[in-house]
Design a protein around this motif. Structure first.
Motif, PDB file in Angstrom:
ATOM      1  N   LEU A  41      -9.613   6.904  -2.494  1.00 47.70           N
ATOM      2  CA  LEU A  41      -8.523   6.641  -3.704  1.00 47.70           C
ATOM      3  C   LEU A  41      -8.109   5.336  -2.292  1.00 47.70           C
ATOM      4  O   LEU A  41      -7.657   4.362  -2.496  1.00 47.70           O
ATOM      5  N   SER A  42      -8.479   5.277  -1.162  1.00 46.59           N
ATOM      6  CA  SER A  42      -8.317   5.144   0.092  1.00 46.59           C
ATOM      7  C   SER A  42      -8.728   3.201   0.147  1.00 46.59           C
ATOM      8  O   SER A  42      -8.259   2.328   0.651  1.00 46.59           O
ATOM      9  N   LEU A 160      -7.966  14.176  -9.487  1.00 48.99           N
ATOM     10  CA  LEU A 160      -6.618  14.111 -10.112  1.00 48.99           C
ATOM     11  C   LEU A 160      -6.541  13.164  -9.553  1.00 48.99           C
ATOM     12  O   LEU A 160      -5.469  12.565 -10.425  1.00 48.99           O
ATOM     13  N   MET A 161      -5.456  12.735  -8.246  1.00 43.54           N
ATOM     14  CA  MET A 161      -5.414  11.578  -8.279  1.00 43.54           C
ATOM     15  C   MET A 161      -5.864  10.510  -8.220  1.00 43.54           C
ATOM     16  O   MET A 161      -5.038  10.052  -8.974  1.00 43.54           O
ATOM     17  N   LEU A 162      -7.132  10.542  -8.827  1.00 42.54           N
ATOM     18  CA  LEU A 162      -7.978   9.374  -9.020  1.00 42.54           C
ATOM     19  C   LEU A 162      -7.723   8.699 -10.503  1.00 42.54           C
ATOM     20  O   LEU A 162      -7.429   7.970 -10.450  1.00 42.54           O
ATOM     21  N   TYR A 247      -2.001  11.292  -2.478  1.00 42.83           N
ATOM     22  CA  TYR A 247      -1.434  10.091  -2.968  1.00 42.83           C
ATOM     23  C   TYR A 247      -0.734   8.708  -2.141  1.00 42.83           C
ATOM     24  O   TYR A 247      -1.179   7.592  -2.567  1.00 42.83           O
ATOM     25  N   GLU A 248      -0.025   8.807  -2.214  1.00 42.11           N
ATOM     26  CA  GLU A 248       0.787   8.235  -1.087  1.00 42.11           C
ATOM     27  C   GLU A 248       0.669   7.388  -0.272  1.00 42.11           C
ATOM     28  O   GLU A 248      -0.187   6.494  -0.044  1.00 42.11           O
ATOM     29  N   GLN A 249       0.214   8.212   0.820  1.00 42.76           N
ATOM     30  CA  GLN A 249      -0.637   7.880   2.309  1.00 42.76           C
ATOM     31  C   GLN A 249      -2.003   7.183   1.817  1.00 42.76           C
ATOM     32  O   GLN A 249      -2.235   6.130   2.475  1.00 42.76           O
ATOM     33  N   SER A 265       1.137   1.289  -4.112  1.00 44.32           N
ATOM     34  CA  SER A 265       1.155   2.321  -5.612  1.00 44.32           C
ATOM     35  C   SER A 265       2.030   1.813  -6.135  1.00 44.32           C
ATOM     36  O   SER A 265       2.145   2.436  -6.970  1.00 44.32           O
ATOM     37  N   THR A 266       2.784   1.899  -5.442  1.00 37.89           N
ATOM     38  CA  THR A 266       4.491   1.436  -6.416  1.00 37.89           C
ATOM     39  C   THR A 266       5.464   0.840  -6.367  1.00 37.89           C
ATOM     40  O   THR A 266       5.652  -0.208  -4.746  1.00 37.89           O
ATOM     41  N   HIS A 267       6.355  -0.569  -6.504  1.00 40.51           N
ATOM     42  CA  HIS A 267       7.401  -1.276  -5.767  1.00 40.51           C
ATOM     43  C   HIS A 267       8.483  -0.481  -4.881  1.00 40.51           C
ATOM     44  O   HIS A 267       8.730  -0.750  -3.854  1.00 40.51           O
ATOM     45  N   PHE A 268       9.017   0.944  -5.364  1.00 43.07           N
ATOM     46  CA  PHE A 268      10.144   1.075  -5.436  1.00 43.07           C
ATOM     47  C   PHE A 268       9.883   3.065  -5.339  1.00 43.07           C
ATOM     48  O   PHE A 268      11.022   3.343  -6.334  1.00 43.07           O
ATOM     49  N   PRO A 269       9.009   3.574  -4.141  1.00 42.81           N
ATOM     50  CA  PRO A 269       9.408   4.882  -4.543  1.00 42.81           C
ATOM     51  C   PRO A 269      10.797   5.747  -4.395  1.00 42.81           C
ATOM     52  O   PRO A 269      11.425   4.953  -3.249  1.00 42.81           O
TER      53      PRO A 269
END
Ligand code: PEP
Ligand code: CO
Length: 463
Positions: A41-42, A160-162, A247-249, A265-269
């Motif tokens: 994922l990284s 499932l993270m992928l 996932y965030e890392q 992964s997102t604009h606004f966690p």
């Protein structure tokens, strides 16, 4: 209260959260497979860019100053199965239509942020679930495990993270394509489904408002031409609860020519109510990223606790960096909100205040359905507008769980959905959402409330 850690100097890295207590994390049976999934994922490309994130931060800073309004909404939890064209377009459509209504009422620009393209992990009150004597891990969202009650489905699976990253990428790709394509005719109120209005005691007011929006849009189009102008270039930003920290890392990166680390992964966690402890892993992760961040604030939050969070998450008092999303419930907001507003004002901080009128108003009926009442949701929102005003500030946004589809999960609204109707189309796996009509009606009711304090009427100058 003294802080155990000097947050301003403590070293941070995308993995430093791993040294702190992390709530709500799955226990994966095989550490090697987790490591492999995170490494993979990284290396994958990011889903959003730092310049989009900075643009949103600028807009949130405007909202915190009362110059804009934030509309944030979407499913409680996205599912991999519902990553379909109709589901995505109907969510964009309802957010766009609500935003037009709000611009009109509030006379402020509106920023649209979806709970989508990554809203796949859910906090749970119990780690385990028992059925007929069998105990298995709780379902924590499609990013972690599967809903079916078998040992194979409920065992957390790091791959499932992928799959979640891929679903988020597919969603975001389609949203970008729709925006580039001008979103066709969706901004024309004559295509809105307004049959339900006839059931409403506010019918006349709604028809007047929708007609006025249509006139304003036609006026703009006659100036700009139908294929140009801001109305065809609306922005949608993405948000999700940053709960599964691996996932965030894995998507947290440095980018060329900018300082700091971005969660791409997102604009606004946002930080959920259950994981917002200073000293915990989630706050540790959030303090180091450069994105604008939001924190859900529930009835247990104290004024000191809130200020401590603000110091850790926003030590520089950067405009647009910090949003507090309060979610107390209609019965408690009048007690809980004013002391927090007072503390933040006394500390001299400017933050964006948003009301989530959904999560404090959930109830379980005797027939087993989890629901929310339209009237309670609206009551909490109206109280939020009043209380912010009484404290000398203003509510800068709203946060809803909604869908563009015709589900029956929340009770009430002009169509009068009752307890017995819930079985007809109850589709949420987690929390009950406003359906298309209820969401649009909610926007119209808020617009009426905002029009009371907004300035004199003028044409829509931007959506
Ligand atoms: C949510 O937004 O789905 C949620 C779980 O919210 P909260 O953390 O406010 O309970
Ligand atoms: Co929810």
């Amino acid at each position: 209260m003294t802080l155990a850690t000097d947050w301003s100097t403590a070293t941070w890295s995308p993995t430093s959260w791993q040294t702190k207590p992390a709530l709500q994390q799955p226990s994966y049976p095989d550490a090697r497979r987790v490591e492999e999934a995170v490494r993979e994922l990284s290396l994958l490309p990011p889903l959003v860019t730092s310049w989009e994130i900075e643009r949103l931060k600028g807009q949130l800073a405007e909202a915190a100053r009362g110059e804009r309004f934030l509309l944030q909404g979407g499913d409680c939890a996205e599912s991999f199965e519902e990553c379909t064209s109709p589901a995505i377009t109907s969510k964009l459509k309802i957010l766009l239509q609500m935003s037009l209504v709000l611009v009109h009422g509030a006379r402020r620009r509106v920023t649209r942020v979806g709970r989508f393209a990554g809203q796949y992990a859910k906090p749970r009150s119990e780690d385990l679930e028992t059925r007929d004597g069998v105990t298995l891990p709780s379902y924590r969202g499609d990013l972690i495990n599967r809903m079916a009650f078998t040992a194979a489905d409920r065992t957390p699976d790091p791959r499932l993270m992928l799959r979640g990253y891929e679903r988020a990428a597919l969603t975001i790709n389609f949203i970008r394509a729709l925006i580039d394509g001008g979103f066709a005719d969706l901004h024309h109120p004559e295509y809105w489904d307004l049959d339900w209005v006839q059931h409403s005691p506010h019918a006349d007011e709604y028809h007047r408002r929708v007609a006025a929006i249509r006139d304003s849009l036609h006026f703009l189009e006659s100036l700009a031409g139908p294929q140009s102008g801001e109305i065809n270039r609306v922005d949608y930003f993405t948000s999700h609860e940053a709960l599964q920290l691996l996932y965030e890392q894995a998507q947290t990166r440095q980018v060329p020519r900018r300082a700091g680390w971005y969660n791409l992964s997102t604009h606004f966690p946002w930080l959920g109510m259950r994981t917002a402890q200073v000293g915990g892993a989630h706050v540790e992760y959030f303090r180091g990223i450069a994105n604008p961040v939001a924190v859900k604030v529930g009835p247990a939050m104290t004024p000191d606790g809130l200020l401590e969070l603000a110091d850790v998450l926003d030590p520089q008092q950067e405009p647009g960096r910090l949003t507090f999303i309060h979610r107390f419930g209609h019965a408690r907001i009048a007690d809980k909100l004013p002391p927090l507003l007072d503390a933040v004002r006394r500390a001299g901080r400017t933050v964006l205040w948003v009301c989530d009128p959904m999560h404090g108003n959930t109830e379980t009926l005797s027939n087993g359905y989890k629901t929310r009442r339209f009237e309670n949701i609206l009551t909490e929102l109206e109280a939020a507008f009043d209380l912010h005003e009484q404290a000398g500030g203003q509510l800068g946004g709203v946060h809803f769980e909604l869908t563009g589809d015709d589900v029956t999960e929340c009770i009430g609204g002009a169509r009068g959905i009752r307890e017995d109707d819930l079985r007809r189309a109850y589709r949420s796996q987690v929390d009950p959402r406003l359906n298309y009509e209820q969401a649009l009606e909610m926007a119209l009711r808020i617009a009426e409330r905002m029009a009371k304090t907004a300035g004199p009427s003028r044409n829509l100058n931007a959506i």
